[in-house]
Each structure stands twice: as structure tokens, then as C-alpha cells.
Design a protein around this motif. Structure first.
Motif, PDB file in Angstrom:
ATOM      1  N   LEU A  16     -27.897  28.382  10.541  1.00  0.00           N
ATOM      2  CA  LEU A  16     -28.983  27.640   9.896  1.00  0.00           C
ATOM      3  C   LEU A  16     -29.419  28.328   8.612  1.00  0.00           C
ATOM      4  CD1 LEU A  16     -31.181  26.569  12.911  1.00  0.00           C
ATOM      5  CD2 LEU A  16     -29.506  25.243  11.684  1.00  0.00           C
ATOM      6  N   PHE A  17     -29.446  29.661   8.646  1.00  0.00           N
ATOM      7  CA  PHE A  17     -29.822  30.409   7.445  1.00  0.00           C
ATOM      8  C   PHE A  17     -28.817  30.163   6.327  1.00  0.00           C
ATOM      9  CE2 PHE A  17     -30.520  34.096   4.775  1.00  0.00           C
ATOM     10  CZ  PHE A  17     -31.893  34.211   4.795  1.00  0.00           C
ATOM     11  N   GLY A  20     -29.445  26.785   4.849  1.00  0.00           N
ATOM     12  CA  GLY A  20     -30.595  26.841   3.943  1.00  0.00           C
ATOM     13  C   GLY A  20     -30.265  27.544   2.645  1.00  0.00           C
ATOM     14  N   GLU A  38     -37.798  25.928   3.576  1.00  0.00           N
ATOM     15  CA  GLU A  38     -38.310  25.698   4.927  1.00  0.00           C
ATOM     16  C   GLU A  38     -37.214  25.948   5.957  1.00  0.00           C
ATOM     17  OE1 GLU A  38     -41.416  25.004   5.623  1.00  0.00           O
ATOM     18  OE2 GLU A  38     -41.940  24.977   3.513  1.00  0.00           O
ATOM     19  N   ILE A  39     -35.998  25.506   5.648  1.00  0.00           N
ATOM     20  CA  ILE A  39     -34.886  25.747   6.572  1.00  0.00           C
ATOM     21  C   ILE A  39     -34.654  27.241   6.753  1.00  0.00           C
ATOM     22  CG2 ILE A  39     -32.431  25.417   6.919  1.00  0.00           C
ATOM     23  CD1 ILE A  39     -32.659  22.808   5.440  1.00  0.00           C
ATOM     24  N   LEU A  41     -36.834  29.692   6.483  1.00  0.00           N
ATOM     25  CA  LEU A  41     -37.901  30.279   7.300  1.00  0.00           C
ATOM     26  C   LEU A  41     -37.720  29.916   8.774  1.00  0.00           C
ATOM     27  CD1 LEU A  41     -40.859  29.601   4.894  1.00  0.00           C
ATOM     28  CD2 LEU A  41     -39.916  31.797   5.459  1.00  0.00           C
ATOM     29  N   ASN A  42     -37.317  28.672   9.046  1.00  0.00           N
ATOM     30  CA  ASN A  42     -37.136  28.261  10.432  1.00  0.00           C
ATOM     31  C   ASN A  42     -35.981  28.992  11.087  1.00  0.00           C
ATOM     32  OD1 ASN A  42     -38.777  25.970  11.705  1.00  0.00           O
ATOM     33  ND2 ASN A  42     -38.737  25.531   9.539  1.00  0.00           N
ATOM     34  N   ALA A  43     -34.911  29.203  10.329  1.00  0.00           N
ATOM     35  CA  ALA A  43     -33.759  29.926  10.878  1.00  0.00           C
ATOM     36  C   ALA A  43     -34.169  31.334  11.285  1.00  0.00           C
ATOM     37  CB  ALA A  43     -32.643  29.975   9.839  1.00  0.00           C
ATOM     38  N   ASN A  45     -37.145  32.273  12.100  1.00  0.00           N
ATOM     39  CA  ASN A  45     -38.051  32.172  13.247  1.00  0.00           C
ATOM     40  C   ASN A  45     -37.290  32.077  14.558  1.00  0.00           C
ATOM     41  OD1 ASN A  45     -40.440  32.413  12.011  1.00  0.00           O
ATOM     42  ND2 ASN A  45     -40.992  30.269  12.084  1.00  0.00           N
ATOM     43  N   ILE A  46     -36.190  31.325  14.570  1.00  0.00           N
ATOM     44  CA  ILE A  46     -35.384  31.246  15.793  1.00  0.00           C
ATOM     45  C   ILE A  46     -34.887  32.629  16.191  1.00  0.00           C
ATOM     46  CG2 ILE A  46     -33.223  30.402  16.753  1.00  0.00           C
ATOM     47  CD1 ILE A  46     -33.588  27.871  15.308  1.00  0.00           C
ATOM     48  N   ALA A  64     -43.114  35.476  14.063  1.00  0.00           N
ATOM     49  CA  ALA A  64     -42.827  34.052  13.843  1.00  0.00           C
ATOM     50  C   ALA A  64     -44.100  33.301  13.481  1.00  0.00           C
ATOM     51  CB  ALA A  64     -42.171  33.456  15.082  1.00  0.00           C
ATOM     52  N   VAL A  67     -44.933  34.049   9.931  1.00  0.00           N
ATOM     53  CA  VAL A  67     -44.010  33.335   9.040  1.00  0.00           C
ATOM     54  C   VAL A  67     -44.438  31.878   8.889  1.00  0.00           C
ATOM     55  CG1 VAL A  67     -41.658  32.464   8.841  1.00  0.00           C
ATOM     56  CG2 VAL A  67     -42.038  34.832   9.389  1.00  0.00           C
ATOM     57  N   ILE A  68     -44.870  31.269   9.998  1.00  0.00           N
ATOM     58  CA  ILE A  68     -45.321  29.871   9.938  1.00  0.00           C
ATOM     59  C   ILE A  68     -46.562  29.759   9.060  1.00  0.00           C
ATOM     60  CG2 ILE A  68     -46.346  28.033  11.310  1.00  0.00           C
ATOM     61  CD1 ILE A  68     -44.419  28.636  13.497  1.00  0.00           C
TER      62      ILE A  68
ATOM     63  N   PHE B  18     -30.182  19.636   9.444  1.00  0.00           N
ATOM     64  CA  PHE B  18     -30.402  20.490   8.279  1.00  0.00           C
ATOM     65  C   PHE B  18     -29.288  20.310   7.247  1.00  0.00           C
ATOM     66  CE2 PHE B  18     -33.333  23.731  10.512  1.00  0.00           C
ATOM     67  CZ  PHE B  18     -34.365  22.843  10.380  1.00  0.00           C
ATOM     68  N   VAL B  22     -29.786  19.269   3.340  1.00  0.00           N
ATOM     69  CA  VAL B  22     -29.276  20.032   2.203  1.00  0.00           C
ATOM     70  C   VAL B  22     -28.340  19.196   1.339  1.00  0.00           C
ATOM     71  CG1 VAL B  22     -27.805  21.981   1.626  1.00  0.00           C
ATOM     72  CG2 VAL B  22     -29.624  22.279   3.250  1.00  0.00           C
ATOM     73  N   MET B  38     -37.058  20.128  12.430  1.00  0.00           N
ATOM     74  CA  MET B  38     -38.176  20.973  12.860  1.00  0.00           C
ATOM     75  C   MET B  38     -38.514  20.724  14.330  1.00  0.00           C
ATOM     76  SD  MET B  38     -39.201  22.658  10.238  1.00  0.00           S
ATOM     77  CE  MET B  38     -39.217  22.621   8.467  1.00  0.00           C
ATOM     78  N   ILE B  41     -35.968  22.247  16.517  1.00  0.00           N
ATOM     79  CA  ILE B  41     -36.098  23.705  16.586  1.00  0.00           C
ATOM     80  C   ILE B  41     -37.150  24.102  17.613  1.00  0.00           C
ATOM     81  CG2 ILE B  41     -37.168  25.566  15.263  1.00  0.00           C
ATOM     82  CD1 ILE B  41     -35.243  25.132  13.142  1.00  0.00           C
ATOM     83  N   TYR B  45     -37.643  27.055  21.042  1.00  0.00           N
ATOM     84  CA  TYR B  45     -38.772  27.897  21.439  1.00  0.00           C
ATOM     85  C   TYR B  45     -39.130  27.655  22.896  1.00  0.00           C
ATOM     86  CZ  TYR B  45     -39.327  28.694  16.455  1.00  0.00           C
ATOM     87  OH  TYR B  45     -39.114  29.027  15.166  1.00  0.00           O
ATOM     88  N   TYR B  61     -45.578  22.430  11.530  1.00  0.00           N
ATOM     89  CA  TYR B  61     -44.483  21.999  10.656  1.00  0.00           C
ATOM     90  C   TYR B  61     -44.391  20.477  10.570  1.00  0.00           C
ATOM     91  CZ  TYR B  61     -42.178  26.129   8.998  1.00  0.00           C
ATOM     92  OH  TYR B  61     -41.887  27.263   8.316  1.00  0.00           O
TER      93      TYR B  61
END
Lengths: 102, 190
Positions: A16-17, A20, A38-39, A41-43, A45-46, A64, A67-68, B18, B22, B38, B41, B45, B61
């Protein structure tokens, strides 16, 4: 294969990173650039949440959360600046922001 | 078994969403795909036992950030395709090399960093939200307060930047107008 380990989550986070990062590098439209951040940051966070789970430590979840919070404030300020730039120039492309000639 | 199925399903969905964000040329597609990603994702969690983080992910989000983007997009012309300008091959080469290096580092770091022990172990016998609260309001109280101040600053900045009925907006005026406004202010003072 059926047992989900930390590596699974870290690899997913990396994929995901990378998506992004491709977006950040590829896009020149600033709104799309924001989406790509945003992608990113979410990557991350996971990854944090997965580390938190597999090491039994809550620090990852704390990071996390922060970061949010940072992502939320980044959007507020960045979108405000973007709206002003659009009102001034009628364009939100990075190539139109070449006022500082080196 | 259930966890594996859920993980692979949501991993696939997230990556697809995603990627759409992109690579699409339509800004609205990108926005909706990002919102869907989002939400997917947050499923990770919940799988990882971070229930509170999952709820925050959905609320902040998809609830706040995406709504803010949707409002922001009303200002922009989103119906036409997003124009992308080509870049030179050297830059593409350099950047892809940097991505490759970054991915190698990301994969190597967990192998290098052995012997990690938990500083704040998960508290037994309480739910995730309660455990998060206990750590957040004892060990991470100052960062929490600083984050609160940062959110306040961001809110004020957002209002000042995007608000319409301000007295006058320095960021919207031309240079001559700013000079005129300053001169009139000086006249009023003297």
C-alpha cells in the motif's frame, strides 16, 4: 499460508505504501497528490497496528492515533490553501506553481 | 482460517481501491475509491484487535476527512479529466530507484530489529478502548495535549484560509491591493 503472521501485514503495508508513493510521484494534480498522501499515512498505520498486535504493545496504536490526528489537520490546512490557490490561478496543477524561478 | 480469508479478501480489496485512486483520471472516482479503501482498512484494525482504532478510522477518515475532501472538491472543476503532464525519463528512473531502495529497507528493518520488548504491554482483562485510554491518558498525555493544540491550530487555519466573510484576505489579494490596504490602514492610524 493460512496462518496470518506479522510479515503478512508488513508486506501488505509495504504494498500500500508503494501504491501511495507511486501516486505521489506520478500525480501533478494537487488534489490527487493529497489522496496519495492519505494512502501513505494509512499504509503506515496498518504497520503500526500490526506491530502493536504481534508484540503485545499498545505503543503502535498510540502512534496510529497521532498519525490520524496529523492527517486530519493536514487536510484542513492543505485544502484551505488549495482552495485559495484555485481561486487565484484557476488551476490546481503543480506545474502552474512555478512562480519561484531559480 | 476465518482470519486468513478475511485478511486476503480485504487485502485484495484495499489494494484494488487504492490502485484505482492512484491511477484513475476522474477525481470523483479517486475520491470514492479512497473512501472505500479507508473503510476496508478499518477491517484490518478489527482483525488486529484494535477496535477503537478501527472505529476512529471510520469516523475520522471516512466521516471527516472524506467529507472535507468532498466539500473541497465543490470548489474545483471535477467533471473534466485530470490532466497529467509527462515527466522526463531520468526523473522516472531516479524515483523508481528510490522506491526500490525504500522497499528493501522496509523489508530489512524487521529482520534487523530483533529482541523487541513491549514498553506498554496490552493490559489484560479490559477491552481495547479501555486499555487505549489507560495508556493514552498516562504515558502519552503530553503528546495528546499537543495534538489537541495542533488540531485547534489546523481548525483556525482552515477557517481563516477558506472563510469568505473575513475582513479582507491577504492571500486572495494582488500585491497592489495589499499595498493599498496597508496605506489606508496607516492613514487611519495617523
Amino acid at each position: 499460508m493460512m496462518e496470518i503472521t506479522l510479515s503478512h501485514y508488513l508486506i501488505l503495508s509495504t504494498i500500500l505504501f508503494a501504491i501511495g508513493l507511486v501516486g505521489v510521484l506520478k500525480r501533478t494534480n494537487l488534489l490527487m497528490l493529497f489522496f496519495a498522501t492519505e494512502i501513505l499515512l494509512n499504509a503506515v498505520n496498518i504497520g503500526f497496528a500490526a506491530i502493536s498486535r504481534y508484540y503485545g504493545d499498545l505503543t503502535g496504536q498510540m502512534f496510529a492515533f497521532f498519525v490520524i490526528a496529523i492527517a486530519a489537520s493536514e487536510v484542513a490546512v492543505g485544502l484551505g490553501l488549495l482552495i485559495i490557490w484555485f481561486k487565484r490561478s484557476g488551476d490546481i496543477d503543480l506545474t502552474s506553481m512555478t512562480s519561484m524561478k531559480g | 482460517m476465518f482470519e486468513a480469508i478475511a485478511f486476503y479478501l480485504f487485502a485484495f480489496l484495499t489494494i484494488v481501491m487504492f490502485s484505482v485512486t492512484v491511477f484513475t483520471k476522474q477525481a470523483l472516482y479517486a475520491l470514492t475509491a479512497l473512501a472505500a479503501g479507508m473503510i476496508f482498512i478499518s477491517a484490518f484494525y478489527f482483525l488486529l484487535g484494535a477496535d477503537f482504532l478501527g472505529a476512529v478510522q471510520i469516523i475520522v477518515y471516512t466521516g471527516a476527512v472524506m467529507a472535507l475532501y468532498a466539500f473541497g472538491m465543490m470548489f474545483f472543476d471535477t467533471t473534466r479529466n485530470v490532466k497529467e503532464y509527462g515527466r522526463s525519463p531520468q526523473i522516472i528512473f531516479l524515483l523508481s530507484g528510490m522506491i526500490a531502495l525504500l522497499i528493501v529497507i522496509i523489508f530489512v528493518v524487521p529482520i534487523v530489529s530483533e529482541n523487541i520488548t513491549a514498553i506498554y504491554p496490552v493490559i489484560e482483562g479490559v477491552g481495547n478502548s479501555q486499555a487505549v485510554g489507560m495508556v493514552l491518558f498516562t504515558k502519552y498525555l503530553i503528546p495528546f495535549e499537543v495534538a489537541a493544540v495542533m488540531l485547534l491550530v489546523a481548525m483556525i487555519a482552515g477557517i481563516v484560509l477558506a472563510g469568505k466573510k473575513m475582513d479582507y484576505s491577504l492571500t486572495l489579494m494582488e500585491d497592489e491591493e495589499i499595498k493599498l490596504a496597508e496605506e489606508s490602514k496607516e492613514k487611519a492610524l495617523s
